[in-house]
Design an enzyme around this catalytic site. Structure first.
Site, PDB file in Angstrom:
ATOM      1  N   HIS A 134       0.817  -1.224   0.000  1.00 37.40           N
ATOM      2  CA  HIS A 134       0.000   0.000   0.000  1.00 37.40           C
ATOM      3  C   HIS A 134       0.852   1.277   0.000  1.00 37.40           C
ATOM      4  O   HIS A 134       0.317   2.363  -0.284  1.00 37.40           O
ATOM      5  CB  HIS A 134      -0.924   0.036   1.219  1.00 37.40           C
ATOM      6  CG  HIS A 134      -1.981  -1.016   1.217  1.00 37.40           C
ATOM      7  ND1 HIS A 134      -2.822  -1.218   0.144  1.00 37.40           N
ATOM      8  CD2 HIS A 134      -2.325  -1.934   2.159  1.00 37.40           C
ATOM      9  CE1 HIS A 134      -3.652  -2.217   0.427  1.00 37.40           C
ATOM     10  NE2 HIS A 134      -3.354  -2.671   1.635  1.00 37.40           N
ATOM     11  N   ASP A 158      -3.127 -10.644  -2.249  1.00 34.01           N
ATOM     12  CA  ASP A 158      -3.654 -10.132  -0.986  1.00 34.01           C
ATOM     13  C   ASP A 158      -5.126  -9.758  -1.158  1.00 34.01           C
ATOM     14  O   ASP A 158      -5.566  -9.417  -2.267  1.00 34.01           O
ATOM     15  CB  ASP A 158      -2.851  -8.893  -0.585  1.00 34.01           C
ATOM     16  CG  ASP A 158      -3.097  -8.446   0.844  1.00 34.01           C
ATOM     17  OD1 ASP A 158      -2.323  -8.830   1.730  1.00 34.01           O
ATOM     18  OD2 ASP A 158      -4.066  -7.686   1.062  1.00 34.01           O
ATOM     19  N   HIS A 163      -6.501  -7.127  -0.233  1.00 40.72           N
ATOM     20  CA  HIS A 163      -6.568  -5.695  -0.529  1.00 40.72           C
ATOM     21  C   HIS A 163      -5.758  -5.371  -1.778  1.00 40.72           C
ATOM     22  O   HIS A 163      -4.695  -5.954  -2.003  1.00 40.72           O
ATOM     23  CB  HIS A 163      -6.029  -4.876   0.643  1.00 40.72           C
ATOM     24  CG  HIS A 163      -6.709  -5.144   1.941  1.00 40.72           C
ATOM     25  ND1 HIS A 163      -6.183  -5.995   2.889  1.00 40.72           N
ATOM     26  CD2 HIS A 163      -7.880  -4.687   2.442  1.00 40.72           C
ATOM     27  CE1 HIS A 163      -7.003  -6.046   3.924  1.00 40.72           C
ATOM     28  NE2 HIS A 163      -8.044  -5.269   3.679  1.00 40.72           N
ATOM     29  N   ASP A 207      -4.817 -12.924   3.715  1.00 35.34           N
ATOM     30  CA  ASP A 207      -6.066 -12.442   4.295  1.00 35.34           C
ATOM     31  C   ASP A 207      -7.276 -12.749   3.430  1.00 35.34           C
ATOM     32  O   ASP A 207      -8.387 -12.313   3.736  1.00 35.34           O
ATOM     33  CB  ASP A 207      -5.985 -10.948   4.622  1.00 35.34           C
ATOM     34  CG  ASP A 207      -5.187 -10.147   3.614  1.00 35.34           C
ATOM     35  OD1 ASP A 207      -4.855 -10.672   2.538  1.00 35.34           O
ATOM     36  OD2 ASP A 207      -4.877  -8.974   3.904  1.00 35.34           O
TER      37      ASP A 207
END
Length: 352
Positions: free
Chosen positions: A127, A164, A166, A251
């Site tokens: 990120h 991931d 995200h 995740d």
């Protein structure tokens, strides 16, 4: 035949402290590192040392201002960088070591010292933007490693896969204008950070080299396997990467508290097998993974175990059989939207 699989692990990564109750805590790596208390696990892997990344490596992705801002956190007991991203006095050093450990991993895999590797580091990275920490991330570890492979090792084509839950906004933004990097992200949407739509396909000369699959919650092993096998595989084979880098977040596991996907450890092993098959065809098996998310300690530990066992050929998953379990409605949605966005850029998608 077993492969030479490398591991980066360092107790100094545990010194990055977050606020009380934060999901990205040292306990994550403590759980993963406990795998290597098992003699049979410890004996199978080659351990790679981590040294702090230098300014030259970091500035290929991050601004000097951002690096100085992160360095100033070493003077503080707690620095709140965003509402969900904090740093302690030792976080800057841990982040430098995380990036440096991954860069060394990339170097060793590229040179053939290792066949493949996984950097078990924190803080996570995908990120982090050029001038901003966010989403638990201080520096963009995989982006710095990819830039190193391109600029220092002379690789002309690098595939970055991000599984991931995200979207890796920082990684996309680092490379979306550069056709030397093919960025493939499969992630849950809507979910933080709210980027990574199908129509985000790249910028300028890089148009077509960013491939996003923003998916609703509920996708599981078979759905991921069929997307990797029938969509990522042909595009990757057309791209012909010289190395594959992976933002390996866990995740998407069904037990994870931050996501809504239905993956299992066996599913991650199957995705790894597909990437190994692509790498064997294109780039002498060269794969380097870096840990991103994954916040259920037991699920994280067992998922990392499954991926490592696959990387070193202790197991051999059958992703084709797993793909047969896909929900046709879910996978059809992903295929149609992604193919519509990318058919103009890839010959392998023209007939689909």
């Amino acid at each position: 035949m077993r492969r030479h699989t490398g591991i980066v692990m360092d107790p100094r990564y545990l010194e990055h402290r977050t606020i009380e109750g934060h999901p990205e805590s040292p306990r994550r790596l403590e759980a993963v590192y406990s795998l290597f208390d098992e003699p049979e696990m410890k004996a199978r892997f080659h351990f790679v040392p981590s040294t702090a990344a230098g300014k030259d490596a970091l500035t290929r992705v991050h601004s000097p201002e951002h690096i100085r801002r992160m360095a100033r956190t070493a003077d503080c007991e707690l620095s709140m960088l965003t509402p969900d991203t904090s740093a302690s006095a030792d976080s800057y050093r841990a982040a430098l070591l995380a990036v440096g450990g991954f860069v060394e991993t990339v170097s060793r895999v590229a040179s053939g010292i290792l066949d493949n590797a996984m950097a078990l580091v924190r803080p996570p990275g995908h990120h982090a933007e050029r001038n901003r920490a966010m989403g638990f991330c201080l520096f963009n570890t995989i982006a710095v490693g990819a830039a190193f492979a391109r600029m220092e090792l002379g690789m002309e084509r690098i595939l970055i896969v991000d599984w991931d839950v995200h979207h890796g906004n920082g990684t996309q933004h680092a490379f979306e204008a550069d056709p030397a990097y093919l960025y493939f992200s499969i992630h849950q949407y809507p979910l933080f950070p709210g980027t990574g739509l199908f129509q985000e396909t790249g910028v300028g000369k890089g148009e077509g080299f960013t491939m996003n699959l923003p998916l609703p919650s509920g996708y599981g092993d078979g759905d991921y396997a069929v997307i990797f096998d029938k969509l990522l595989r042909p595009v990757a084979l057309e791209f012909q990467p010289q190395m594959i880098l992976v933002s390996a977040g866990f995740d998407t596991h069904f037990a994870d508290p931050l996501g809504g996907m239905r993956m299992t450890s066996a599913g991650y092993a199957a995705l790894t097998r597909i990437l190994m098959e692509i790498a064997d065809t294109c780039c002498n098996g060269r794969i380097a993974m870096v840990l991103e998310g994954g916040y259920h300690l037991g699920a994280l530990k067992e998922s990392v175990r499954a991926v490592l066992r696959e990387l070193n050929e202790e197991t051999a998953s059958d992703p084709v059989s797993m793909a047969q379990e896909a929900d046709s409605k879910r996978s059809g949605y992903a295929f149609s939207r992604c193919i519509h966005a990318h058919r103009p850029f890839w010959k392998c998608l023209e007939a689909l």
